[in-house]
Design a protein around this motif. Structure first.
Motif, PDB file in Angstrom:
ATOM      1  N   MET A  91       0.852  -1.078   0.106  1.00 12.69           N
ATOM      2  CA  MET A  91       0.238   0.039   0.153  1.00 12.69           C
ATOM      3  C   MET A  91       0.900   1.167   0.038  1.00 12.69           C
ATOM      4  N   PRO A  92       0.638   2.118  -0.878  1.00  8.73           N
ATOM      5  CA  PRO A  92       1.481   3.405  -1.071  1.00  8.73           C
ATOM      6  C   PRO A  92       1.379   4.124   0.235  1.00  8.73           C
ATOM      7  N   ALA A  93       2.546   5.023   0.470  1.00 11.80           N
ATOM      8  CA  ALA A  93       2.477   5.714   1.584  1.00 11.80           C
ATOM      9  C   ALA A  93       2.608   7.168   1.339  1.00 11.80           C
ATOM     10  N   TYR A  94       1.911   8.373   1.918  1.00  7.87           N
ATOM     11  CA  TYR A  94       1.785   9.592   1.541  1.00  7.87           C
ATOM     12  C   TYR A  94       2.200  10.378   2.765  1.00  7.87           C
ATOM     13  N   ALA A  95       2.633  11.539   2.237  1.00  9.85           N
ATOM     14  CA  ALA A  95       2.646  12.744   3.291  1.00  9.85           C
ATOM     15  C   ALA A  95       1.966  14.024   2.877  1.00  9.85           C
ATOM     16  N   ALA A  96       0.833  14.306   3.613  1.00 10.00           N
ATOM     17  CA  ALA A  96       0.135  15.656   3.069  1.00 10.00           C
ATOM     18  C   ALA A  96       0.483  16.523   3.967  1.00 10.00           C
ATOM     19  N   PHE A  97       0.727  17.824   3.368  1.00 10.16           N
ATOM     20  CA  PHE A  97       1.212  19.163   4.068  1.00 10.16           C
ATOM     21  C   PHE A  97       0.081  19.909   3.742  1.00 10.16           C
ATOM     22  N   LEU A  98      -0.605  20.550   4.650  1.00  9.68           N
ATOM     23  CA  LEU A  98      -1.779  21.308   4.653  1.00  9.68           C
ATOM     24  C   LEU A  98      -1.128  22.855   4.629  1.00  9.68           C
ATOM     25  N   ARG A  99      -1.970  23.949   3.794  1.00  5.38           N
ATOM     26  CA  ARG A  99      -1.319  25.007   3.666  1.00  5.38           C
ATOM     27  C   ARG A  99      -2.391  25.837   4.432  1.00  5.38           C
ATOM     28  N   ALA A 100      -1.599  26.661   5.150  1.00  6.96           N
ATOM     29  CA  ALA A 100      -2.020  27.816   6.060  1.00  6.96           C
ATOM     30  C   ALA A 100      -3.054  27.280   7.244  1.00  6.96           C
ATOM     31  N   VAL A 101      -2.683  26.063   7.587  1.00  7.23           N
ATOM     32  CA  VAL A 101      -3.228  25.504   8.943  1.00  7.23           C
ATOM     33  C   VAL A 101      -2.454  26.123   9.981  1.00  7.23           C
ATOM     34  N   ASN A 102      -3.325  26.556  11.027  1.00  5.24           N
ATOM     35  CA  ASN A 102      -2.901  27.067  12.522  1.00  5.24           C
ATOM     36  C   ASN A 102      -2.177  28.537  12.253  1.00  5.24           C
ATOM     37  N   VAL A 103      -2.179  29.277  10.958  1.00  3.96           N
ATOM     38  CA  VAL A 103      -1.595  30.430  10.924  1.00  3.96           C
ATOM     39  C   VAL A 103      -2.371  31.417  10.314  1.00  3.96           C
ATOM     40  N   GLY A 104      -3.712  31.368  10.498  1.00  2.71           N
ATOM     41  CA  GLY A 104      -4.653  32.182   9.812  1.00  2.71           C
ATOM     42  C   GLY A 104      -5.225  31.482   8.589  1.00  2.71           C
ATOM     43  N   GLY A 105      -5.735  32.351   7.607  1.00  5.55           N
ATOM     44  CA  GLY A 105      -6.364  31.934   6.416  1.00  5.55           C
ATOM     45  C   GLY A 105      -7.434  30.868   6.633  1.00  5.55           C
ATOM     46  N   THR A 106      -7.377  29.502   6.787  1.00  6.66           N
ATOM     47  CA  THR A 106      -8.337  28.659   6.728  1.00  6.66           C
ATOM     48  C   THR A 106      -8.468  28.428   8.256  1.00  6.66           C
ATOM     49  N   GLY A 107      -7.569  28.935   9.121  1.00  5.43           N
ATOM     50  CA  GLY A 107      -7.940  28.743  10.613  1.00  5.43           C
ATOM     51  C   GLY A 107      -7.235  27.617  11.105  1.00  5.43           C
ATOM     52  N   LYS A 108      -7.591  27.361  12.408  1.00  4.53           N
ATOM     53  CA  LYS A 108      -7.158  26.378  13.342  1.00  4.53           C
ATOM     54  C   LYS A 108      -7.644  24.830  13.063  1.00  4.53           C
ATOM     55  N   LEU A 109      -6.963  24.054  12.906  1.00 10.38           N
ATOM     56  CA  LEU A 109      -7.471  22.560  12.785  1.00 10.38           C
ATOM     57  C   LEU A 109      -6.909  21.626  13.609  1.00 10.38           C
ATOM     58  N   ALA A 110      -7.427  20.979  14.684  1.00  6.10           N
ATOM     59  CA  ALA A 110      -6.977  20.248  15.627  1.00  6.10           C
ATOM     60  C   ALA A 110      -6.221  19.057  14.929  1.00  6.10           C
ATOM     61  N   MET A 111      -5.156  18.549  15.361  1.00  6.17           N
ATOM     62  CA  MET A 111      -4.746  17.388  14.883  1.00  6.17           C
ATOM     63  C   MET A 111      -5.475  16.058  14.717  1.00  6.17           C
ATOM     64  N   ALA A 112      -6.162  15.986  15.946  1.00  5.63           N
ATOM     65  CA  ALA A 112      -7.071  14.755  16.019  1.00  5.63           C
ATOM     66  C   ALA A 112      -8.084  14.976  15.042  1.00  5.63           C
ATOM     67  N   ASP A 113      -8.686  16.087  14.631  1.00  5.91           N
ATOM     68  CA  ASP A 113      -9.383  16.149  13.511  1.00  5.91           C
ATOM     69  C   ASP A 113      -8.978  15.860  12.172  1.00  5.91           C
ATOM     70  N   LEU A 114      -7.666  16.151  12.117  1.00  4.66           N
ATOM     71  CA  LEU A 114      -6.773  16.105  10.633  1.00  4.66           C
ATOM     72  C   LEU A 114      -6.797  14.452  10.668  1.00  4.66           C
ATOM     73  N   ARG A 115      -6.350  13.833  11.634  1.00  2.65           N
ATOM     74  CA  ARG A 115      -6.250  12.261  11.715  1.00  2.65           C
ATOM     75  C   ARG A 115      -7.536  11.423  11.527  1.00  2.65           C
ATOM     76  N   ALA A 116      -8.529  12.074  12.050  1.00  2.00           N
ATOM     77  CA  ALA A 116     -10.067  11.608  11.759  1.00  2.00           C
ATOM     78  C   ALA A 116     -10.510  11.818  10.312  1.00  2.00           C
ATOM     79  N   LEU A 117     -10.389  12.872   9.644  1.00  2.00           N
ATOM     80  CA  LEU A 117     -10.641  13.250   8.455  1.00  2.00           C
ATOM     81  C   LEU A 117      -9.838  12.300   7.399  1.00  2.00           C
TER      82      LEU A 117
END
Length: 171
Positions: free
Chosen positions: A1-27
């Motif tokens: 199974m392929p492995a991926y790294a996802a890098f989100l843009r503008a998380v926790n620094v404004g723009g798209t606002g805050k995203l808890a890492m628990a929520d990111l894992r769940a999503l």
């Protein structure tokens, strides 16, 4: 199974606002990913998934949009891409926290410094799917602006190396 790294843009620094890492894992798990692990609270997640990279990226962007109510940029990289990025650094002797990889899916300009504003001591070089930027005085003191900053997302080389190691564990 392929492995991926996802890098989100503008998380926790404004723009798209805050995203808890628990929520990111769940999503991320919600789009069918396995072995999901976040790294530091700035929108980095490593995981395995059976789908093609474009399909994974699209599904994660949709899940994040549904969660946040606005677009959240996702830059996806494979182990091979992170290997190329870490091996190709033009600043091998610089501390990893002073070398930034500005990840982008846009074409990399051959002369990236030509479009820079507020450019002082920074050294900017093209790389595979990223611009390398060496900030000898630290990124916090710089006022450098590049067109790629509008669409890309930046991580220091230490973070890129850590994400690479997380993907290696999943491969």
């Amino acid at each position: 199974m392929p492995a991926y790294a996802a890098f989100l843009r503008a998380v926790n620094v404004g723009g798209t606002g805050k995203l808890a890492m628990a929520d990111l894992r769940a999503l991320t798990e919600g789009i069918g990913a396995r072995n999901v692990q976040t790294y530091i609270a700035s929108g980095n997640v490593a995981f395995s998934h059976d789908a093609a990279p474009a399909d994974v990226q699209s599904a994660l962007e949709k899940a994040l949009h549904d969660h946040a109510g606005k677009p959240v940029g996702v830059l996806l990289r494979t182990l091979a891409q992170l290997d190329a990025l870490t091996a190709g650094t033009p600043f091998p002797d610089a501390p990893g926290d002073k070398v930034i990889c500005l990840l982008t899916d846009a074409p990399i300009p051959a002369a990236p410094a030509a479009d820079a504003t507020h450019h002082t001591a920074e050294d900017i070089r093209p790389g595979p799917g990223a611009l390398y930027i060496h900030y000898p005085d630290g990124q916090g003191r710089s006022r450098l602006r590049l067109p790629a900053m509008a669409e890309g997302t930046a991580r220091n080389l230490n973070t890129i190396r850590k994400m690479r190691s997380l993907l290696a564990e999943r491969s």
